[in-house]
Write an enzyme that holds these catalytic residues in place. Structure first.
Site, short mmCIF file in Angstrom:
data_model
loop_
_atom_site.label_atom_id
_atom_site.label_comp_id
_atom_site.label_asym_id
_atom_site.label_seq_id
_atom_site.Cartn_x
_atom_site.Cartn_y
_atom_site.Cartn_z
N GLU A 341 0.82 -1.22 0.00
CA GLU A 341 0.00 0.00 0.00
C GLU A 341 0.85 1.27 0.00
O GLU A 341 0.39 2.32 -0.45
CB GLU A 341 -0.94 0.01 1.23
CG GLU A 341 -2.17 -0.83 1.03
CD GLU A 341 -3.29 -0.52 2.02
OE1 GLU A 341 -3.04 0.15 3.04
OE2 GLU A 341 -4.41 -0.97 1.76
N HIS A 362 9.11 -26.38 0.78
CA HIS A 362 8.55 -27.56 0.13
C HIS A 362 7.48 -27.19 -0.89
O HIS A 362 6.85 -28.05 -1.48
CB HIS A 362 7.98 -28.51 1.19
CG HIS A 362 9.03 -29.03 2.11
ND1 HIS A 362 9.62 -30.26 1.97
CD2 HIS A 362 9.65 -28.44 3.18
CE1 HIS A 362 10.54 -30.43 2.91
NE2 HIS A 362 10.57 -29.33 3.66
N LYS A 477 -13.93 0.10 -3.60
CA LYS A 477 -14.94 0.43 -2.59
C LYS A 477 -16.09 1.21 -3.23
O LYS A 477 -17.26 0.97 -2.92
CB LYS A 477 -14.32 1.26 -1.46
CG LYS A 477 -13.33 0.50 -0.61
CD LYS A 477 -12.92 1.39 0.56
CE LYS A 477 -11.72 0.83 1.29
NZ LYS A 477 -11.13 1.80 2.20
O1 PA5 Z 1 -3.20 1.64 5.71
C1 PA5 Z 1 -4.37 2.01 5.71
O2 PA5 Z 1 -4.71 3.15 6.03
C2 PA5 Z 1 -5.49 1.04 5.36
O3 PA5 Z 1 -5.01 -0.19 4.98
C3 PA5 Z 1 -6.44 0.88 6.54
O4 PA5 Z 1 -5.71 0.45 7.67
C4 PA5 Z 1 -7.58 -0.10 6.28
O5 PA5 Z 1 -8.20 0.19 5.06
C5 PA5 Z 1 -8.61 -0.03 7.40
O6 PA5 Z 1 -9.10 1.27 7.49
P1 PA5 Z 1 -9.89 1.81 8.74
O7 PA5 Z 1 -8.99 1.75 9.92
O8 PA5 Z 1 -10.25 3.21 8.38
O9 PA5 Z 1 -11.11 0.94 8.92
#
Ligand code: PA5
Length: 495
Positions: A341, A362, A477
């Site tokens: 990310e 393995h 989303k």
């Molecule tokens: O790194 C990030 O910001 C995302 O991966 C969030 O952690 C993830 O989408 C969860 O989001 P939230 O904490 O708003 O529910």
């Protein structure tokens, strides 16, 4: 800076191209696929500049548009939390976390942690790496007052959710019977909008209201929200009667995948009975090493430089994290998210891949040895085990031919496999490095989290990619919400 024995070390000398090596086909391959010490040396001035830039970004109050989003709050937070705890004691964030954790442990014997991505993986790593492998199966005494821990809200998984609700219903029958029959929830969502977590939370709120009674005082004692200053989860919690003091806040300047050392990881860790001060001390020590140590003693700069050069200049787009302990598998998942990310943007960024060794040798070992030359392997190796070595031992029936190894223990076998693999990969010119953890402890895990988060930011700055934010995640989303609005699908309809 004097490094304690507990310090983690990044050993990468084995992937530097050997100098003056006699020509052989393998040496030729190594000269092409291993890192040239000259290239590494040439990068040092840029690394220093990036470190100074990151150090300066911590101080910025007005963030220029080209740096947005900037979520550098995680860098100094561990030391700030420790300092505030020293000054304010119970009234500090850490003090509040410890108080609420004690309450949850006193009131409940099962805690469900809801969250996804950065709001899930940190607590998961802490549970898997530092708690007993079979924690939930242990008796209450053996768990020493630590509740059983479950994770949910990280998927739309009807059956898994139902299984967990069923488990709670069959094991907890009478809330008046005391903590043995009570369960609680820690719900974590920074945005408060993530559907996986929000929908699952709704199911657990409904369940809790039925079990404890919709006006029971206990509800707010055993359900703890962790979210940002604003947003739907905060609004919902206020509507449920929580005051802002009852809700833990994820700072705005700490991004989701950088939030393990906020209440997101610290409250679950404290409920698990872990030493959260040691976690923070380890992380704060790593920040100091990053900011103050020269390259030669700076694992953040070393890890960032080696992995950056490998993916950007040596054609190694696959970054394997090979964890040499099953207890670190979810650390690999956490790093998968952190790298993917943070740097998977603008058509660039290495692809993370986690393997557990020796198990996955393995399955993937053949490809690592002879497949495409598109990988760098970072072993994560734990030097000392918590428990005494289980030896092979002598047996009357030696048909399995193991008596000759009778004095060897599991750690010897693992060590030999690790050395054997490294040698085989060196011989085949497959670049491999080692991240050495002295042990699995809170202090070490604090260092490791902070090291990998800082290294990811350094790598992003070297690449000219903003490591913060994840704009690409929004597209699916948006589509999902549009599909949900446009179809009248019942809960039974197929995809
Ligand atoms: O790194 C990030 O910001 C995302 O991966 C969030 O952690 C993830 O989408 C969860 O989001 P939230 O904490 O708003 O529910």
């Amino acid at each position: 800076m004097q490094l304690p024995d507990e310090s983690i070390v990044y050993e990468y000398q084995s992937l530097l191209a050997p100098q003056m090596e006699e020509w052989t086909p393998a040496a030729e391959l190594r000269s092409r696929h291993f890192l040239s010490p000259d290239k590494l040396r040439d990068l040092l001035p840029q690394l220093q500049t990036v470190r100074s830039q990151i150090a300066a970004e911590r101080e910025l109050t007005d963030i220029p548009p080209e740096l947005q989003p900037l979520e550098a709050g995680f860098i100094d937070l561990p030391q700030q939390l420790l300092d505030a705890h020293r000054r304010k004691g119970e009234a500090s964030e850490l003090g509040r976390i410890l108080t609420v954790a004690s309450r949850l442990k006193a009131e409940t014997d099962r805690i469900v942690i809801l969250g996804v991505g950065g709001s899930y993986l940190g607590p998961r790593v802490l549970f898997d790496s530092l708690c007993n492998t079979y924690h939930n199966e242990l008796s209450s005494d053996a768990r020493m007052g630590v509740p059983r821990i479950y994770f949910s809200g990280n998927n739309f998984d009807n059956d898994a959710l139902q299984d967990l609700l069923d488990l709670l219903q069959t094991t907890c029958v009478d809330p008046e019977a005391g903590r043995e029959e009570r369960w609680g929830v820690i719900v974590i969502s920074k945005s408060g909008e993530t559907l996986e977590t929000a929908t699952t939370y709704r199911a657990f709120r409904r369940e809790a209201a039925e079990y404890y009674g919709s006006s029971s005082e206990l509800l707010r004692q055993v359900i703890v929200p962790i979210t940002s200053q604003t947003g739907k989860l905060r609004e919902l919690s206020r509507a449920d009667g929580y005051t802002d003091e009852d809700i833990f806040t994820i700072p705005d300047n700490v991004g989701g995948r950088f939030s393990v050392l906020t209440a997101v990881g610290l409250l679950p860790a404290a409920v698990m009975g872990l030493d959260i001060r040691a976690l923070l001390l380890g992380a704060a020590a790593m920040t100091r090493r990053f900011l103050e140590e020269p390259y030669e003693r700076n694992p953040v700069l070393q890890f960032a430089a080696v992995n950056y050069l490998m993916s950007e200049q040596y054609g190694k787009p696959i970054r394997v994290m090979a964890v040499w302990s099953k207890k670190l598998e979810s650390l690999g998942m956490w790093y998968d998210q952190l790298l993917a990310e943070s740097l998977g943007k603008q058509g660039r960024g290495a692809t993370p891949l986690t393997v557990v060794c020796t198990r996955d040798l393995h399955a993937r070992g053949q490809q690592f040895q002879e497949g495409q030359r598109d990988k760098i392997i970072n072993n994560v190796v734990v030097k000392t085990q918590k428990t005494p070595a289980i030896t092979i031992g002598m047996a009357d029936h030696n048909e399995d031919d193991l008596n000759s190894l009778s004095r060897k223990g599991m750690p010897d076998l693992l060590d030999a496999a690790w050395r054997g693999m490294n040698l085989a990969y060196f011989d085949a010119a497959r670049p491999t490095a080692n991240l050495i953890l002295p042990s699995l402890s809170e202090h070490v895990m604090g260092q490791l989290f902070q090291m990998l988060m800082l290294a990811t930011v350094v790598e992003g700055r070297l690449m000219g990619i903003n490591p913060y934010g994840q704009p690409g995640v929004e597209a699916y989303k948006r589509n999902m919400r549009a599909f949900l609005r446009s179809t009248n699908s019942s809960s039974q309809s197929p995809m």
